[in-house]
Design a protein around this motif. Sequence first.
Motif, PDB file in Angstrom:
ATOM      1  N   ALA A 193      -5.247   0.367  -3.041  1.00 16.70           N
ATOM      2  CA  ALA A 193      -5.176  -1.055  -2.707  1.00 16.70           C
ATOM      3  C   ALA A 193      -5.476  -1.921  -3.924  1.00 16.70           C
ATOM      4  O   ALA A 193      -4.832  -2.957  -4.146  1.00 16.70           O
ATOM      5  N   THR A 194      -6.443  -1.498  -4.728  1.00 15.81           N
ATOM      6  CA  THR A 194      -6.805  -2.244  -5.932  1.00 15.81           C
ATOM      7  C   THR A 194      -5.645  -2.294  -6.915  1.00 15.81           C
ATOM      8  O   THR A 194      -5.289  -3.356  -7.436  1.00 15.81           O
ATOM      9  N   HIS A 195      -5.041  -1.136  -7.154  1.00 19.47           N
ATOM     10  CA  HIS A 195      -3.947  -1.091  -8.123  1.00 19.47           C
ATOM     11  C   HIS A 195      -2.726  -1.851  -7.612  1.00 19.47           C
ATOM     12  O   HIS A 195      -2.082  -2.590  -8.369  1.00 19.47           O
ATOM     13  N   ALA A 196      -2.399  -1.683  -6.336  1.00 21.52           N
ATOM     14  CA  ALA A 196      -1.238  -2.372  -5.771  1.00 21.52           C
ATOM     15  C   ALA A 196      -1.409  -3.883  -5.866  1.00 21.52           C
ATOM     16  O   ALA A 196      -0.476  -4.610  -6.235  1.00 21.52           O
ATOM     17  N   THR A 197      -2.605  -4.367  -5.534  1.00 22.28           N
ATOM     18  CA  THR A 197      -2.854  -5.808  -5.584  1.00 22.28           C
ATOM     19  C   THR A 197      -2.815  -6.323  -7.009  1.00 22.28           C
ATOM     20  O   THR A 197      -2.280  -7.401  -7.286  1.00 22.28           O
ATOM     21  N   ILE A 236      -9.055 -10.933  -1.251  1.00 18.81           N
ATOM     22  CA  ILE A 236      -8.603 -10.928   0.140  1.00 18.81           C
ATOM     23  C   ILE A 236      -7.406 -10.004   0.310  1.00 18.81           C
ATOM     24  O   ILE A 236      -7.341  -9.196   1.245  1.00 18.81           O
ATOM     25  N   LEU A 237      -6.434 -10.098  -0.594  1.00 21.97           N
ATOM     26  CA  LEU A 237      -5.256  -9.247  -0.471  1.00 21.97           C
ATOM     27  C   LEU A 237      -5.629  -7.780  -0.647  1.00 21.97           C
ATOM     28  O   LEU A 237      -5.079  -6.902   0.032  1.00 21.97           O
ATOM     29  N   THR A 238      -6.563  -7.492  -1.555  1.00 19.03           N
ATOM     30  CA  THR A 238      -7.013  -6.109  -1.724  1.00 19.03           C
ATOM     31  C   THR A 238      -7.585  -5.574  -0.419  1.00 19.03           C
ATOM     32  O   THR A 238      -7.291  -4.442  -0.005  1.00 19.03           O
ATOM     33  N   GLN A 239      -8.399  -6.375   0.250  1.00 17.81           N
ATOM     34  CA  GLN A 239      -8.942  -5.964   1.545  1.00 17.81           C
ATOM     35  C   GLN A 239      -7.841  -5.729   2.568  1.00 17.81           C
ATOM     36  O   GLN A 239      -7.904  -4.780   3.356  1.00 17.81           O
ATOM     37  N   GLN A 240      -6.839  -6.596   2.571  1.00 18.68           N
ATOM     38  CA  GLN A 240      -5.772  -6.469   3.558  1.00 18.68           C
ATOM     39  C   GLN A 240      -4.928  -5.217   3.318  1.00 18.68           C
ATOM     40  O   GLN A 240      -4.532  -4.539   4.262  1.00 18.68           O
ATOM     41  N   VAL A 241      -4.640  -4.907   2.052  1.00 13.27           N
ATOM     42  CA  VAL A 241      -3.891  -3.686   1.747  1.00 13.27           C
ATOM     43  C   VAL A 241      -4.715  -2.465   2.136  1.00 13.27           C
ATOM     44  O   VAL A 241      -4.208  -1.513   2.754  1.00 13.27           O
ATOM     45  N   TRP A 242      -5.984  -2.480   1.785  1.00  8.67           N
ATOM     46  CA  TRP A 242      -6.888  -1.383   2.135  1.00  8.67           C
ATOM     47  C   TRP A 242      -6.963  -1.233   3.655  1.00  8.67           C
ATOM     48  O   TRP A 242      -6.825  -0.131   4.203  1.00  8.67           O
ATOM     49  N   GLY A 243      -7.154  -2.343   4.350  1.00  2.00           N
ATOM     50  CA  GLY A 243      -7.233  -2.296   5.805  1.00  2.00           C
ATOM     51  C   GLY A 243      -5.945  -1.814   6.447  1.00  2.00           C
ATOM     52  O   GLY A 243      -5.962  -1.077   7.443  1.00  2.00           O
ATOM     53  N   ALA A 244      -4.797  -2.221   5.886  1.00  2.00           N
ATOM     54  CA  ALA A 244      -3.512  -1.765   6.423  1.00  2.00           C
ATOM     55  C   ALA A 244      -3.375  -0.254   6.296  1.00  2.00           C
ATOM     56  O   ALA A 244      -2.877   0.421   7.212  1.00  2.00           O
ATOM     57  N   LEU A 245      -3.823   0.299   5.169  1.00  3.87           N
ATOM     58  CA  LEU A 245      -3.755   1.748   4.981  1.00  3.87           C
ATOM     59  C   LEU A 245      -4.702   2.476   5.931  1.00  3.87           C
ATOM     60  O   LEU A 245      -4.374   3.550   6.453  1.00  3.87           O
ATOM     61  N   ILE A 246      -5.885   1.899   6.155  1.00  5.50           N
ATOM     62  CA  ILE A 246      -6.822   2.492   7.116  1.00  5.50           C
ATOM     63  C   ILE A 246      -6.198   2.530   8.506  1.00  5.50           C
ATOM     64  O   ILE A 246      -6.229   3.556   9.203  1.00  5.50           O
ATOM     65  N   GLY A 253       0.803  -1.213   0.000  1.00 11.62           N
ATOM     66  CA  GLY A 253       0.000   0.000   0.000  1.00 11.62           C
ATOM     67  C   GLY A 253       0.835   1.260   0.000  1.00 11.62           C
ATOM     68  O   GLY A 253       0.590   2.188  -0.784  1.00 11.62           O
ATOM     69  N   LEU A 254       1.847   1.322   0.863  1.00 17.33           N
ATOM     70  CA  LEU A 254       2.655   2.535   0.977  1.00 17.33           C
ATOM     71  C   LEU A 254       3.429   2.829  -0.303  1.00 17.33           C
ATOM     72  O   LEU A 254       3.563   3.986  -0.707  1.00 17.33           O
TER      73      LEU A 254
END
Length: 585
Positions: A374-378, A340-350, A238-239
């Motif tokens: 998160a979508t693009h990173a995943t 799942i990974l998209t959610q995890q990246v999004w959640g990590a940024l939150i 995410g970062l």
Amino acid sequence: MLPTMVVQAILWILYGLLLQPEPGTATLPLLMDSVIQALAELEQKAPATEAGHTASAWLLSAQDSCAHNPLQHFLLEEQSLKTTMLDPPSLSPELQGLTMEVARHGVWDGKECGVVLASDGSTVAVEPLLAGLEAGLQGNRVVNLPLDSTDTPPDAGVTFPDFGATVPDVRATSPGLRDISSDVTWADVGAVSPNVRATDLDVQVTSPDVQASSADTKAKFPTTVDSLLVVTLARDLGLNFLQGPQTWSHSLGTEGCWDQLSLPRTFTLLDPEASTLTTAFLNGALDGALLGDYLSRSPEPRPPLSHLLSQYYGAGVAGDPGFRSNFRRQNGAALTPTPILTQQVWGALILLQRLEPAHPHLQGMSQEQLAQVATHATKEFTEAFLGCPAIHPRCRWGAAPYQGRPTPLQLPLGFLYVHHTYMPASPCTDFERCAADMRSMQRFHQYTRGWDDIGYSFVVGSDGYVYEGRGWHWVGAHTLGHNSRGFGVALIGNYTAELPAEAALRAVRDELPRCAVRAGFLRPGYALLGHRQLVRTDCPGDALFNQLRTWPHFDKVSPRRLHYLGLRPICPHKLSTAPDPCLFA
């Protein structure tokens, strides 16, 4: 077997020693075997060490190791502070010198620090590997997110980047943030067990189609995060992609070269502008996630970490050859499905936005914007890394210099020509053997054939890796009269009567061409041909050629099709696999 408490103590002691080495000591080679040796030495001393301090408390008092990573600090250390640990035993001077070399991952001036060379030929970042092991040992992985992540908690600590001075007490304002729900399991966030043979997998890597504003979104607004995926992979994904499109071309999977393979000490990246999401970092992150997941599911008593790592970077965990570092990408794809990974990246940024409200890249970002990042990173990680084969660069297998001046290819090309090496006749199943085979073929091509270099563009072993020959950019010497029109890919072995390993077939059939098309090296409508279809030869062997005939891009090469493709036979009669003077220009 050691109790989990002792194993966690050993891990945190090692983590602490990584940051307080004894100055002026000689270092061991930067090898994974050296890290395993350090763990084994700590494990031998741990039972006799007097308990009295938690390892994480010792770590924080020695040096605030996670000041640069508050999310890791929050998710890992609070749990460790509650655990009775052991006083840190001292390592030998040599191992303390090693810890100084691998203390923290980073990229500076084209050099990558905090990485070691594993026995499978891959380079691995130690920091995300250790973080994943610790998260797995803690067991409780599901962390609730605050319901209103846009609020700034009071007393949130000092502003970025001086975050290390004060750890924000988010729990004071969000009591449920760190609570672990008793009825929430990892299955609730969609985990897939990694205890699956990678050689049996046929992972279909697809692009995520996640839009925060879409009613049909595949990734719903995250209400929990998995601490294991956050501290190993999701946060850094995410970062890095928060920094904008200008960094994306350098964001994923840069490889590099060691100064030497027997006693490696310096690792230089092939792209001097590489981000921290190098191949080595992603390798360490995937290894940490896979092994952490394994530990979190393992009953007590858990195996010593030195034993677990020896198996994983060797023949396979618990005797399973599919669960080892050679197949981390296939197993990683099974562990981290795209939604799942998209959610995890999004959640990590939150969560990071809550912990660091003044973070320069997170300040003022809406949830929709975070979801898009998160979508693009995943998508990039899934397609450009997990979905592509792991390719060892020339320097990794010890290639001799090119003799002469290489001729550049005019990309994209329209053909993929498949070969078998015939000699070496036996498939290579480990890095040492495959690298030796590559050097042997290069010597034969250069000194017996008189060619400038090894002839093939790429060579595929049965160890789960692809080996770079002349690569994507230079004309090879693999298919007489057609070297400038297509890439020549050879599988090590004689496949007249038997087929290559499934992982090798998948690399040639699916992964390598798919990623070549994505990168613009190969045309989307490329044709796949066996060597024998263009040159008088039995290559690539009867068994392999019959397999090629069933593949989607295989071209039968009829005379009309030859004319359409611009491949003009000198002799107009039908092609035959028997010896024939009819060669193609």
